[in-house]
Design a protein around this motif. Structure first.
Motif, PDB file in Angstrom:
ATOM      1  N   MET A   9      51.512  -5.758  15.354  1.00 31.28           N
ATOM      2  CA  MET A   9      52.144  -5.221  14.145  1.00 31.28           C
ATOM      3  C   MET A   9      52.726  -6.348  13.286  1.00 31.28           C
ATOM      4  O   MET A   9      52.648  -6.305  12.058  1.00 31.28           O
ATOM      5  N   ALA A  10      53.304  -7.361  13.931  1.00 35.37           N
ATOM      6  CA  ALA A  10      53.847  -8.491  13.175  1.00 35.37           C
ATOM      7  C   ALA A  10      52.735  -9.253  12.466  1.00 35.37           C
ATOM      8  O   ALA A  10      52.887  -9.665  11.312  1.00 35.37           O
ATOM      9  N   ARG A  11      51.612  -9.427  13.142  1.00 33.42           N
ATOM     10  CA  ARG A  11      50.484 -10.120  12.517  1.00 33.42           C
ATOM     11  C   ARG A  11      49.938  -9.315  11.343  1.00 33.42           C
ATOM     12  O   ARG A  11      49.613  -9.884  10.305  1.00 33.42           O
ATOM     13  N   TRP A  12      49.840  -7.997  11.487  1.00 33.60           N
ATOM     14  CA  TRP A  12      49.359  -7.158  10.381  1.00 33.60           C
ATOM     15  C   TRP A  12      50.338  -7.166   9.222  1.00 33.60           C
ATOM     16  O   TRP A  12      49.939  -7.074   8.070  1.00 33.60           O
ATOM     17  N   ALA A  13      51.656  -7.263   9.515  1.00 37.38           N
ATOM     18  CA  ALA A  13      52.645  -7.322   8.441  1.00 37.38           C
ATOM     19  C   ALA A  13      52.512  -8.632   7.664  1.00 37.38           C
ATOM     20  O   ALA A  13      52.691  -8.660   6.450  1.00 37.38           O
ATOM     21  N   ARG A  14      52.208  -9.714   8.363  1.00 37.63           N
ATOM     22  CA  ARG A  14      52.042 -11.009   7.690  1.00 37.63           C
ATOM     23  C   ARG A  14      50.699 -11.124   6.980  1.00 37.63           C
ATOM     24  O   ARG A  14      50.606 -11.732   5.923  1.00 37.63           O
ATOM     25  N   HIS A  15      49.654 -10.582   7.571  1.00 31.20           N
ATOM     26  CA  HIS A  15      48.297 -10.655   7.014  1.00 31.20           C
ATOM     27  C   HIS A  15      47.699  -9.259   7.015  1.00 31.20           C
ATOM     28  O   HIS A  15      46.949  -8.892   7.930  1.00 31.20           O
ATOM     29  N   PRO A  17      45.332  -5.978   6.276  1.00 34.95           N
ATOM     30  CA  PRO A  17      43.880  -5.885   6.143  1.00 34.95           C
ATOM     31  C   PRO A  17      43.479  -5.742   4.682  1.00 34.95           C
ATOM     32  O   PRO A  17      44.263  -5.354   3.822  1.00 34.95           O
ATOM     33  N   SER A  18      42.212  -6.039   4.418  1.00 39.76           N
ATOM     34  CA  SER A  18      41.704  -5.957   3.049  1.00 39.76           C
ATOM     35  C   SER A  18      41.585  -4.491   2.622  1.00 39.76           C
ATOM     36  O   SER A  18      41.589  -3.575   3.446  1.00 39.76           O
ATOM     37  N   TRP A  19      41.469  -4.280   1.300  1.00 40.82           N
ATOM     38  CA  TRP A  19      41.345  -2.914   0.784  1.00 40.82           C
ATOM     39  C   TRP A  19      40.052  -2.278   1.256  1.00 40.82           C
ATOM     40  O   TRP A  19      39.989  -1.071   1.467  1.00 40.82           O
ATOM     41  N   GLY A  20      39.028  -3.081   1.461  1.00 37.10           N
ATOM     42  CA  GLY A  20      37.770  -2.533   1.969  1.00 37.10           C
ATOM     43  C   GLY A  20      37.921  -1.958   3.362  1.00 37.10           C
ATOM     44  O   GLY A  20      37.398  -0.884   3.673  1.00 37.10           O
ATOM     45  N   ARG A  21      38.662  -2.648   4.215  1.00 35.69           N
ATOM     46  CA  ARG A  21      38.881  -2.152   5.571  1.00 35.69           C
ATOM     47  C   ARG A  21      39.765  -0.907   5.559  1.00 35.69           C
ATOM     48  O   ARG A  21      39.547   0.023   6.324  1.00 35.69           O
ATOM     49  N   VAL A  22      40.776  -0.904   4.682  1.00 35.83           N
ATOM     50  CA  VAL A  22      41.643   0.271   4.568  1.00 35.83           C
ATOM     51  C   VAL A  22      40.822   1.475   4.120  1.00 35.83           C
ATOM     52  O   VAL A  22      40.957   2.576   4.664  1.00 35.83           O
ATOM     53  N   LYS A  23      39.934   1.280   3.139  1.00 37.72           N
ATOM     54  CA  LYS A  23      39.069   2.365   2.666  1.00 37.72           C
ATOM     55  C   LYS A  23      38.147   2.853   3.779  1.00 37.72           C
ATOM     56  O   LYS A  23      37.911   4.055   3.915  1.00 37.72           O
ATOM     57  N   LEU A  24      37.623   1.929   4.584  1.00 33.84           N
ATOM     58  CA  LEU A  24      36.744   2.307   5.695  1.00 33.84           C
ATOM     59  C   LEU A  24      37.489   3.151   6.718  1.00 33.84           C
ATOM     60  O   LEU A  24      36.985   4.191   7.158  1.00 33.84           O
TER      61      LEU A  24
END
Length: 59
Positions: A9-15, A17-24
């Motif tokens: 979760m800390a890594r995802w907060a710092r980096h 995901p791209s909008w493409g991955r969120v859309k997927l």
């Protein structure tokens, strides 16, 4: 909660995901919910139901 999940979760907060991955991910979740809704409305088709368990196969 596991320490690995907290680190993830800390890594995802710092980096994030791209909008493409969120859309997927959103598309996959919507597809799953659509399949659940179709199954709830019309039920499971008889042609997809197996005919029983049969004998267990021994090797």
């Amino acid at each position: 909660m596991n320490l690995n999940w907290l680190l993830r979760m800390a890594r995802w907060a710092r980096h994030p995901p791209s909008w493409g991955r969120v859309k997927l991910v959103v598309a996959v979740v919507v597809l799953c919910l659509l399949l659940v809704a179709v199954e709830r409305i019309w039920g499971w088709p008889d042609w997809l139901t197996t005919n029983g368990r049969g004998r267990p196969v021994r090797f």
